[in-house]
Scaffold this motif. Structure first.
Motif, mmCIF file in Angstrom:
data_model
loop_
_atom_site.group_PDB
_atom_site.id
_atom_site.type_symbol
_atom_site.label_atom_id
_atom_site.label_comp_id
_atom_site.label_asym_id
_atom_site.label_seq_id
_atom_site.Cartn_x
_atom_site.Cartn_y
_atom_site.Cartn_z
ATOM 1 N N ILE A 34 0.848 -1.192 0.000
ATOM 2 C CA ILE A 34 0.000 0.000 0.000
ATOM 3 C C ILE A 34 0.886 1.246 0.000
ATOM 4 C CG2 ILE A 34 -1.888 -1.201 1.147
ATOM 5 C CD1 ILE A 34 -0.154 1.305 3.205
ATOM 6 N N GLU A 35 0.267 2.374 -0.239
ATOM 7 C CA GLU A 35 0.979 3.640 -0.178
ATOM 8 C C GLU A 35 0.238 4.581 0.753
ATOM 9 O OE1 GLU A 35 1.101 4.738 -4.334
ATOM 10 O OE2 GLU A 35 3.156 4.002 -4.473
ATOM 11 N N GLY A 36 1.003 5.250 1.607
ATOM 12 C CA GLY A 36 0.433 6.236 2.510
ATOM 13 C C GLY A 36 1.240 7.513 2.447
ATOM 14 N N ARG A 37 0.783 8.475 3.201
ATOM 15 C CA ARG A 37 1.459 9.771 3.236
ATOM 16 C C ARG A 37 2.134 9.957 4.591
ATOM 17 N NH1 ARG A 37 0.251 12.063 -1.342
ATOM 18 N NH2 ARG A 37 -1.767 11.830 -2.304
ATOM 19 N N GLU A 38 3.125 10.790 4.615
ATOM 20 C CA GLU A 38 3.820 11.090 5.857
ATOM 21 C C GLU A 38 2.809 11.496 6.927
ATOM 22 O OE1 GLU A 38 7.576 13.730 7.489
ATOM 23 O OE2 GLU A 38 7.047 13.800 5.364
ATOM 24 N N GLY A 39 2.918 10.891 8.110
ATOM 25 C CA GLY A 39 2.009 11.189 9.216
ATOM 26 C C GLY A 39 0.880 10.186 9.351
ATOM 27 N N ASP A 40 0.557 9.438 8.284
ATOM 28 C CA ASP A 40 -0.455 8.379 8.388
ATOM 29 C C ASP A 40 0.059 7.315 9.348
ATOM 30 O OD1 ASP A 40 -2.002 9.637 6.442
ATOM 31 O OD2 ASP A 40 -1.418 8.256 4.841
ATOM 32 N N ASN A 41 -0.858 6.601 10.005
ATOM 33 C CA ASN A 41 -0.393 5.491 10.847
ATOM 34 C C ASN A 41 -0.803 4.157 10.227
ATOM 35 O OD1 ASN A 41 -2.834 4.351 12.210
ATOM 36 N ND2 ASN A 41 -2.993 6.404 13.084
ATOM 37 N N ILE A 42 -0.084 3.119 10.646
ATOM 38 C CA ILE A 42 -0.262 1.768 10.079
ATOM 39 C C ILE A 42 -1.694 1.266 10.266
ATOM 40 C CG2 ILE A 42 0.464 -0.651 10.308
ATOM 41 C CD1 ILE A 42 2.661 0.964 9.052
ATOM 42 N N LEU A 43 -2.287 1.490 11.434
ATOM 43 C CA LEU A 43 -3.649 1.008 11.693
ATOM 44 C C LEU A 43 -4.652 1.636 10.727
ATOM 45 C CD1 LEU A 43 -5.763 -0.554 13.345
ATOM 46 C CD2 LEU A 43 -5.803 1.394 14.922
ATOM 47 N N ASP A 44 -4.623 2.953 10.594
ATOM 48 C CA ASP A 44 -5.574 3.625 9.700
ATOM 49 C C ASP A 44 -5.387 3.174 8.250
ATOM 50 O OD1 ASP A 44 -6.640 4.993 11.859
ATOM 51 O OD2 ASP A 44 -5.561 6.866 11.438
ATOM 52 N N LEU A 45 -4.135 3.019 7.830
ATOM 53 C CA LEU A 45 -3.882 2.564 6.459
ATOM 54 C C LEU A 45 -4.365 1.142 6.243
ATOM 55 C CD1 LEU A 45 -0.367 4.119 5.887
ATOM 56 C CD2 LEU A 45 -2.496 4.739 4.717
ATOM 57 N N ALA A 46 -4.167 0.282 7.233
ATOM 58 C CA ALA A 46 -4.650 -1.101 7.117
ATOM 59 C C ALA A 46 -6.161 -1.106 6.927
ATOM 60 C CB ALA A 46 -4.251 -1.911 8.343
ATOM 61 N N HIS A 47 -6.873 -0.299 7.694
ATOM 62 C CA HIS A 47 -8.330 -0.231 7.550
ATOM 63 C C HIS A 47 -8.723 0.335 6.193
ATOM 64 C CE1 HIS A 47 -9.152 -0.348 12.165
ATOM 65 N NE2 HIS A 47 -8.663 -1.469 11.690
ATOM 66 N N GLU A 48 -8.026 1.369 5.751
ATOM 67 C CA GLU A 48 -8.329 1.990 4.456
ATOM 68 C C GLU A 48 -8.156 1.003 3.304
ATOM 69 O OE1 GLU A 48 -6.511 5.561 1.671
ATOM 70 O OE2 GLU A 48 -6.267 5.702 3.847
ATOM 71 N N TYR A 49 -7.177 0.102 3.414
ATOM 72 C CA TYR A 49 -6.870 -0.842 2.339
ATOM 73 C C TYR A 49 -7.394 -2.257 2.624
ATOM 74 C CZ TYR A 49 -3.965 2.634 0.047
ATOM 75 O OH TYR A 49 -3.514 3.764 -0.604
ATOM 76 N N ASP A 50 -8.340 -2.393 3.555
ATOM 77 C CA ASP A 50 -8.985 -3.679 3.862
ATOM 78 C C ASP A 50 -7.997 -4.774 4.252
ATOM 79 O OD1 ASP A 50 -11.610 -2.731 3.421
ATOM 80 O OD2 ASP A 50 -11.321 -2.956 1.259
ATOM 81 N N ILE A 51 -7.021 -4.409 5.076
ATOM 82 C CA ILE A 51 -6.078 -5.379 5.630
ATOM 83 C C ILE A 51 -6.570 -5.719 7.030
ATOM 84 C CG2 ILE A 51 -3.692 -5.712 6.402
ATOM 85 C CD1 ILE A 51 -2.967 -3.744 4.036
ATOM 86 N N ASP A 52 -6.581 -6.994 7.373
ATOM 87 C CA ASP A 52 -7.192 -7.481 8.605
ATOM 88 C C ASP A 52 -6.338 -7.178 9.837
ATOM 89 O OD1 ASP A 52 -9.034 -8.721 10.246
ATOM 90 O OD2 ASP A 52 -8.278 -10.745 9.841
ATOM 91 N N LEU A 53 -6.394 -5.927 10.280
ATOM 92 C CA LEU A 53 -5.721 -5.479 11.497
ATOM 93 C C LEU A 53 -6.800 -4.838 12.358
ATOM 94 C CD1 LEU A 53 -2.978 -5.188 12.931
ATOM 95 C CD2 LEU A 53 -2.713 -2.981 11.763
#
Length: 128
Positions: free
Chosen positions: A27-46
């Motif tokens: 996945i790709e995120g932006r500086e300041g994003d956190n792993i949990l929010d990105l996982a949820h945004e990209y439907d990763i089971d966290l």
């Protein structure tokens, strides 16, 4: 747009793997994003049962050693929650507390084989 603006807007790649090291998704995120929010945004089971309030260990992730070493030390409250995490390793962190920086581009984030949720799993916190 100045140089600082273009750096801040650049995307940071993170590679998610399952507990066995099998790639799940990059996945790709932006500086300041956190792993949990990105996982949820990209439907990763966290899971993230406490929604990032550092009150559980369900967003426990295992980082590759090089990426782990680029992070600031965990705060005491994060360490307290990590102590309750299933499958804790030397490079474990709470996904809600890992904020992306350009240094983390290409980081590998492995999901543990299980999580422990105190409220769902029947373990009640004790009052001190």
């Amino acid at each position: 747009m100045g140089r600082e603006d273009s750096t801040r807007l650049s995307l940071i790649k993170i590679h998610f793997q399952d507990a066995k090291g099998t790639p799940i998704k990059t996945i790709e995120g932006r500086e300041g994003d956190n792993i949990l929010d990105l996982a949820h945004e990209y439907d990763i089971d966290l899971e993230g049962a406490c929604e990032g309030s550092v009150a559980c260990s369900t967003c426990h992730v295992i980082l590759d050693p090089a990426s782990y070493d680029k992070l600031p030390e965990p705060e005491d409250d994060e360490n307290d929650m990590l102590d309750m995490a299933f499958g804790l390793t030397d490079t474990s962190r709470l996904g809600c507390q890992v904020k992306l920086t350009p240094d983390l581009n290409g980081a590998v984030v492995k999901l543990p084989s299980a999580t422990r949720n105190m409220f769902v799993d029947g373990v009640k916190p004790t009052k001190h």
